[in-house]
Design an enzyme around this catalytic site. Structure first.
Site, short mmCIF file in Angstrom:
data_model
loop_
_atom_site.label_atom_id
_atom_site.label_comp_id
_atom_site.label_asym_id
_atom_site.label_seq_id
_atom_site.Cartn_x
_atom_site.Cartn_y
_atom_site.Cartn_z
N LYS A 81 0.78 -1.45 -0.33
CA LYS A 81 -0.14 0.60 0.13
C LYS A 81 0.81 1.15 -0.15
O LYS A 81 1.77 1.48 0.31
CB LYS A 81 -1.32 0.21 1.03
CG LYS A 81 -1.91 -0.85 0.80
CD LYS A 81 -3.30 -0.64 1.76
CE LYS A 81 -4.35 -1.80 1.15
NZ LYS A 81 -4.93 -1.92 2.04
N ARG A 124 -4.56 -9.71 4.49
CA ARG A 124 -4.70 -10.04 3.08
C ARG A 124 -3.49 -9.44 2.48
O ARG A 124 -2.56 -8.26 2.65
CB ARG A 124 -5.92 -8.96 3.09
CG ARG A 124 -6.43 -9.31 1.51
CD ARG A 124 -7.40 -8.32 1.25
NE ARG A 124 -7.83 -7.54 0.07
CZ ARG A 124 -7.83 -7.23 -0.96
NH1 ARG A 124 -5.64 -6.32 -0.77
NH2 ARG A 124 -8.26 -7.18 -1.98
C1 9MG Z 1 -10.20 -4.90 -1.55
N1 9MG Z 1 -8.81 -4.69 -0.33
C2 9MG Z 1 -7.84 -3.79 -1.10
N2 9MG Z 1 -7.17 -3.74 0.80
C3 9MG Z 1 -7.78 -3.86 1.43
C4 9MG Z 1 -8.13 -4.36 3.14
O1 9MG Z 1 -6.66 -3.68 3.49
N3 9MG Z 1 -8.78 -5.16 3.29
C5 9MG Z 1 -9.80 -5.97 2.95
N4 9MG Z 1 -11.19 -6.05 3.40
N5 9MG Z 1 -10.60 -5.13 1.42
C6 9MG Z 1 -9.56 -4.38 0.92
#
Ligand code: 9MG
Length: 284
Positions: free
Chosen positions: A231, A265
């Site tokens: 990110k 994730r």
């Molecule tokens: C779709 N998406 C992109 N970043 C995310 C994050 O940090 N959490 C979740 N649940 N979905 C995300």
């Protein structure tokens, strides 16, 4: 899971459609973006076959869940039509039919949720936390798991000077109110995970404050999912572009585990699994 003091409280059980994830160990959710404009993989998995082979690769690398998305939510992204979103994800879901890992679909549209669940998805990852009219009902009518994520604003504009009086309090209150809404709609707690939504209408400082206070979210008694992978906050810290943020992503994975996260994730599953092994060895 962790209690409000960050202590490990043993097993958590997550009911994910036909799967039961009983974990003594954190879980990895691998990301498959079926979008031409994803910030982190440059749309490399946009066509069905590339998306399918990427999903299989993530499973081989040790993903516990695969998350498929047909609409980019990166800062600045514009929405796509419902038809387009369905055209992107349904062929991938059909191609993964029968696979022995739960498939999650990253969507905020109730109609897409319903079609995805019919096509074999076992989890809905909703960056709008089921606030769209009909979303609670779409999830309640199935036995899928759901991720309730906090976000402030819309992807197109959410990073334009986001403001909170108390970022931790506001996000805790929001997630509590969504847990209550799920309970009223008949969605059992064993099906729910919560997520502070790093980078969704939050500055780097907001993200770091939330990370330092993650145990308060974990104290709600529901598994906490986090997404730091590649990110832009990591770009702010390191000065590196998305393709060079793996070390920073792994550092955040470790800090998140230590702070109480139970599901990570990520784009880089194999490397993240090693982080989990290191963390487990340290905790043991
Ligand atoms: C779709 N998406 C992109 N970043 C995310 C994050 O940090 N959490 C979740 N649940 N979905 C995300």
């Amino acid at each position: 899971m962790h209690d409000e003091k960050g202590r490990t409280s043993g097993l958590f059980h997550l009911h994910v459609g036909r799967f039961r994830l009983a974990a003594t160990s954190p879980l990895v959710m691998g990301v498959v973006n079926v979008t031409p404009d994803s910030f982190s993989d440059g749309g490399r998995f946009f066509d069905r076959n590339s998306a399918l082979s990427h999903a299989r690769r993530l499973i081989e690398d040790g993903a516990d869940i695969v998350d498929i998305g047909g609409e980019s939510s990166r800062p600045g992204a514009l929405p796509v039509s419902e038809e387009e979103e369905l055209e992107r994800i349904l062929p991938v879901l059909r191609g993964l039919e029968g696979i022995e890992k739960p498939i999650s679909v990253d969507t905020r549209r109730p109609a897409v949720m319903r079609e995805a669940l019919k096509a074999g998805a076992s989890m809905i990852n909703d960056i709008d936390a089921l606030t769209a009219p009909g979303a609670l009902e779409a999830v309640a009518a199935s036995d899928c798991a759901v991720c309730l994520m906090h976000k402030k604003g819309e992807p197109a504009t959410m990073q334009r000077e986001p403001h909170y009086d108390d970022v931790v309090r506001e996000i805790l209150d929001f997630l509590k109110s969504r847990l209550d809404a799920c309970e009223r709609a008949g969605i059992a707690r064993e099906r729910i995970v919560i997520d502070p939504g790093f980078g969704f209408g939050k500055t780097l400082e907001h993200n770091l404050t939330l990370l330092r206070n993650l145990s308060k979210l974990a104290g709600l008694g529901t598994p906490v999912l986090v997404g730091w992978s590649r990110k832009s906050s990591l770009g702010r810290i390191t000065g590196r572009p998305a393709g060079e943020r793996l070390p920073a992503s792994l550092a955040m994975a470790l800090l998140s585990l230590q702070a109480g996260a139970t599901i990570l994730r990520v784009h880089d599953v194999k490397e993240t699994r090693d982080v989990i092994e290191v963390w487990k060895a340290y905790r043991a």
